[in-house]
Design a protein around this motif. Sequence first.
Motif, PDB file in Angstrom:
ATOM      1  N   GLY A  43       0.913  -1.086  -0.183  1.00 23.03           N
ATOM      2  CA  GLY A  43      -0.105   0.154  -0.059  1.00 23.03           C
ATOM      3  C   GLY A  43       0.957   1.171   0.037  1.00 23.03           C
ATOM      4  N   ASN A  44       2.037   1.058   0.529  1.00 27.06           N
ATOM      5  CA  ASN A  44       3.000   2.205   0.487  1.00 27.06           C
ATOM      6  C   ASN A  44       3.886   2.275  -0.840  1.00 27.06           C
ATOM      7  N   ILE A  45       3.546   1.611  -1.842  1.00 25.70           N
ATOM      8  CA  ILE A  45       4.702   1.616  -2.998  1.00 25.70           C
ATOM      9  C   ILE A  45       4.787   3.054  -3.590  1.00 25.70           C
ATOM     10  N   PHE A  46       3.991   3.836  -3.559  1.00 28.79           N
ATOM     11  CA  PHE A  46       4.282   5.121  -4.251  1.00 28.79           C
ATOM     12  C   PHE A  46       4.430   6.161  -3.051  1.00 28.79           C
ATOM     13  N   GLU A  47       4.833   5.832  -1.882  1.00 29.89           N
ATOM     14  CA  GLU A  47       5.267   6.407  -0.779  1.00 29.89           C
ATOM     15  C   GLU A  47       6.822   6.422  -0.723  1.00 29.89           C
ATOM     16  N   CYS A  48       7.346   5.635  -1.412  1.00 30.45           N
ATOM     17  CA  CYS A  48       8.537   5.094  -0.956  1.00 30.45           C
ATOM     18  C   CYS A  48       9.487   5.471  -2.272  1.00 30.45           C
ATOM     19  N   GLU A  49      10.973   5.465  -2.000  1.00 32.09           N
ATOM     20  CA  GLU A  49      11.960   6.007  -2.746  1.00 32.09           C
ATOM     21  C   GLU A  49      11.987   5.175  -4.121  1.00 32.09           C
ATOM     22  N   GLU A  50      12.322   5.617  -5.409  1.00 28.60           N
ATOM     23  CA  GLU A  50      12.295   5.013  -6.697  1.00 28.60           C
ATOM     24  C   GLU A  50      13.052   3.786  -6.663  1.00 28.60           C
ATOM     25  N   GLY A  51      14.244   3.725  -5.962  1.00 32.45           N
ATOM     26  CA  GLY A  51      15.148   2.698  -5.892  1.00 32.45           C
ATOM     27  C   GLY A  51      14.347   1.308  -5.284  1.00 32.45           C
ATOM     28  N   LEU A  52      13.487   1.440  -4.361  1.00 31.98           N
ATOM     29  CA  LEU A  52      12.644   0.550  -3.724  1.00 31.98           C
ATOM     30  C   LEU A  52      11.552  -0.171  -4.736  1.00 31.98           C
ATOM     31  N   ARG A  53      10.949   0.835  -5.640  1.00 30.14           N
ATOM     32  CA  ARG A  53      10.249   0.576  -6.409  1.00 30.14           C
ATOM     33  C   ARG A  53      10.868  -0.404  -7.670  1.00 30.14           C
ATOM     34  N   LYS A  54      12.090   0.231  -8.013  1.00 24.77           N
ATOM     35  CA  LYS A  54      12.691  -0.854  -8.799  1.00 24.77           C
ATOM     36  C   LYS A  54      12.987  -2.296  -8.276  1.00 24.77           C
ATOM     37  N   TYR A  55      13.256  -2.270  -6.981  1.00 24.14           N
ATOM     38  CA  TYR A  55      13.421  -3.664  -6.482  1.00 24.14           C
ATOM     39  C   TYR A  55      12.265  -4.600  -6.438  1.00 24.14           C
ATOM     40  N   ILE A  56      11.064  -3.951  -6.156  1.00 21.13           N
ATOM     41  CA  ILE A  56       9.829  -4.632  -6.140  1.00 21.13           C
ATOM     42  C   ILE A  56       9.563  -5.046  -7.699  1.00 21.13           C
ATOM     43  N   ASN A  57       9.776  -4.245  -8.338  1.00 19.39           N
ATOM     44  CA  ASN A  57       9.456  -4.681  -9.938  1.00 19.39           C
ATOM     45  C   ASN A  57      10.470  -6.182 -10.161  1.00 19.39           C
ATOM     46  N   TYR A  58      11.813  -5.776  -9.771  1.00 17.30           N
ATOM     47  CA  TYR A  58      12.514  -6.904 -10.106  1.00 17.30           C
ATOM     48  C   TYR A  58      11.731  -8.079  -9.202  1.00 17.30           C
ATOM     49  N   CYS A  59      11.398  -8.078  -8.342  1.00 19.44           N
ATOM     50  CA  CYS A  59      10.817  -9.201  -7.468  1.00 19.44           C
ATOM     51  C   CYS A  59       9.577  -9.756  -8.251  1.00 19.44           C
ATOM     52  N   GLN A  60       9.132  -9.211  -8.949  1.00 20.16           N
ATOM     53  CA  GLN A  60       7.445  -9.325  -9.620  1.00 20.16           C
ATOM     54  C   GLN A  60       7.806  -9.694 -10.886  1.00 20.16           C
ATOM     55  N   SER A  61       9.267  -9.509 -11.530  1.00 19.59           N
ATOM     56  CA  SER A  61       9.454  -9.835 -12.833  1.00 19.59           C
ATOM     57  C   SER A  61      10.141 -11.426 -13.007  1.00 19.59           C
ATOM     58  N   ARG A  62      10.492 -11.723 -14.218  1.00 15.63           N
ATOM     59  CA  ARG A  62      11.048 -13.037 -14.232  1.00 15.63           C
ATOM     60  C   ARG A  62      12.562 -12.697 -14.482  1.00 15.63           C
ATOM     61  N   GLU A  63      12.936 -11.777 -14.110  1.00 18.51           N
ATOM     62  CA  GLU A  63      14.402 -11.319 -14.207  1.00 18.51           C
ATOM     63  C   GLU A  63      15.316 -11.813 -13.206  1.00 18.51           C
ATOM     64  N   VAL A  82       8.963   6.135   4.316  1.00 19.39           N
ATOM     65  CA  VAL A  82       7.880   6.410   3.582  1.00 19.39           C
ATOM     66  C   VAL A  82       7.299   7.724   3.936  1.00 19.39           C
ATOM     67  N   ILE A  83       6.367   8.458   2.990  1.00 24.67           N
ATOM     68  CA  ILE A  83       6.146   9.992   3.317  1.00 24.67           C
ATOM     69  C   ILE A  83       5.557  10.252   4.783  1.00 24.67           C
ATOM     70  N   SER A  84       4.719   9.248   4.872  1.00 27.94           N
ATOM     71  CA  SER A  84       3.990   9.275   6.391  1.00 27.94           C
ATOM     72  C   SER A  84       4.723   8.809   7.370  1.00 27.94           C
ATOM     73  N   ALA A  85       5.812   8.047   7.280  1.00 25.14           N
ATOM     74  CA  ALA A  85       6.864   7.536   8.263  1.00 25.14           C
ATOM     75  C   ALA A  85       8.266   7.813   7.596  1.00 25.14           C
ATOM     76  N   PRO A  86       8.573   9.099   7.742  1.00 22.13           N
ATOM     77  CA  PRO A  86       9.891   9.525   7.099  1.00 22.13           C
ATOM     78  C   PRO A  86      11.172   8.534   7.637  1.00 22.13           C
ATOM     79  N   LYS A  87      11.144   8.054   9.013  1.00 23.04           N
ATOM     80  CA  LYS A  87      12.100   7.152   9.176  1.00 23.04           C
ATOM     81  C   LYS A  87      11.770   5.885   9.504  1.00 23.04           C
ATOM     82  N   GLY A  88      10.758   5.347   8.882  1.00 21.30           N
ATOM     83  CA  GLY A  88      10.353   4.113   8.748  1.00 21.30           C
ATOM     84  C   GLY A  88       9.273   3.956   9.833  1.00 21.30           C
TER      85      GLY A  88
END
Length: 334
Positions: free
Chosen positions: A214-234, A268-274
């Motif tokens: 649910g926080n995916i658009f609240e976190c940094e770009e690099g983490l979205r990249k990692y989650i994409n990697y998890c969801q891919s066949r790469e 994340v934006i709502s919890a800047p220190k996690g």
Amino acid sequence: MPKIVTLTEFIQSNQSDFPYATGELSRILNDIVVASKIVSRDVRKAGLVDHILGSHGEINIQGEYQQKLDVIADEAFIREFRLGGEVCGIASEENENFVAFTSESAKNGKYVVLFDPLDGSSNIDVNVSIGTIFSIYRRISPVGLEATLDDMLQSGTQQIAAGYVLYGSSTMLVYSTGNGVNGFTLDPSIGEFCLSHPQMKMPENGRLYAMNEGNIFECEEGLRKYINYCQSRENQTGMPYSGRYIGSLVADFHRNLIKGGIYIYPDVISAPKGRLRLLYECNPLAFIAEQAGGLATTGRKRILDIKPEYLHQRTPFYVGSKKMVEKAMECLGL
Ligand code: AHG
Ligand code: MN
Ligand code: MN
């Protein structure tokens, strides 16, 4: 059938492994065993007895509604430590300030314990696994006086022992004193924790990832990249990983310890220190993860090296199988 090794027997026979083999640490572990059996009993009655389930009506220091079980667990652990004589003070999620015990025997105690009495409290009312997390340090203030804040604010590398209790489909206690990780399952018919998972090792790689997406658009770009990697066949499996998120850190961590996986609670934006707290959530689980061959970082640096500044300090948390945490850190741009 092989001989059953109870936790009490195991602690006694491994006492010499402890950095300070005087029996005091064994007695603290026994205090934890007693408190966790009490909490386990109460968890098993939740839903049947009115005073166990539901909100306590108070808001804790974190601004979160306390559940009745949060308070029951907090009191059960504090009572054991206060009367045990080995612990001079504690800090817990449910108490704004640390508690320095004032009896003469407690002031002579050499240890402090930091703990999250009930982790995953939002899962209590829906009958989903919850846990307790604990961390034990040697005090740095002089023996004979009351414990100080400095005793509580030690780096995770200074932990003498750490562990957790999982109140799941069975109750398990997993702990380490720095010589590997061992897991014990409570046999309710004899009331004993029995060695069920000797020398636990976290698989080096895995195919399970745990994050509140649910926080995916609240976190940094690099983490979205990692989650994409998890969801891919790469990835190394050639198939998307499976997403698993229980929302009880202990339960998510325990599954990943056994099956291999990564757990992420980023800034994340709502919890800047996690969201997770360094002293009684991340440090103890980081200690267990490393002892089992895994890794625990903020995404950028090792959790155990952080010098804490205050009691309820939060940190981003990337923990789990070594190769998965390394890959996530690579995606974050390191
Ligand atoms: P606690 O119940 O001790 O406050 O901890 C809850 C933590 C952790 O157990 C869990 O993984 C996380 O909060 C869930 O947070 P989200 O609901 O933001 O995903
Ligand atoms: Mn928690
Ligand atoms: Mn909690």
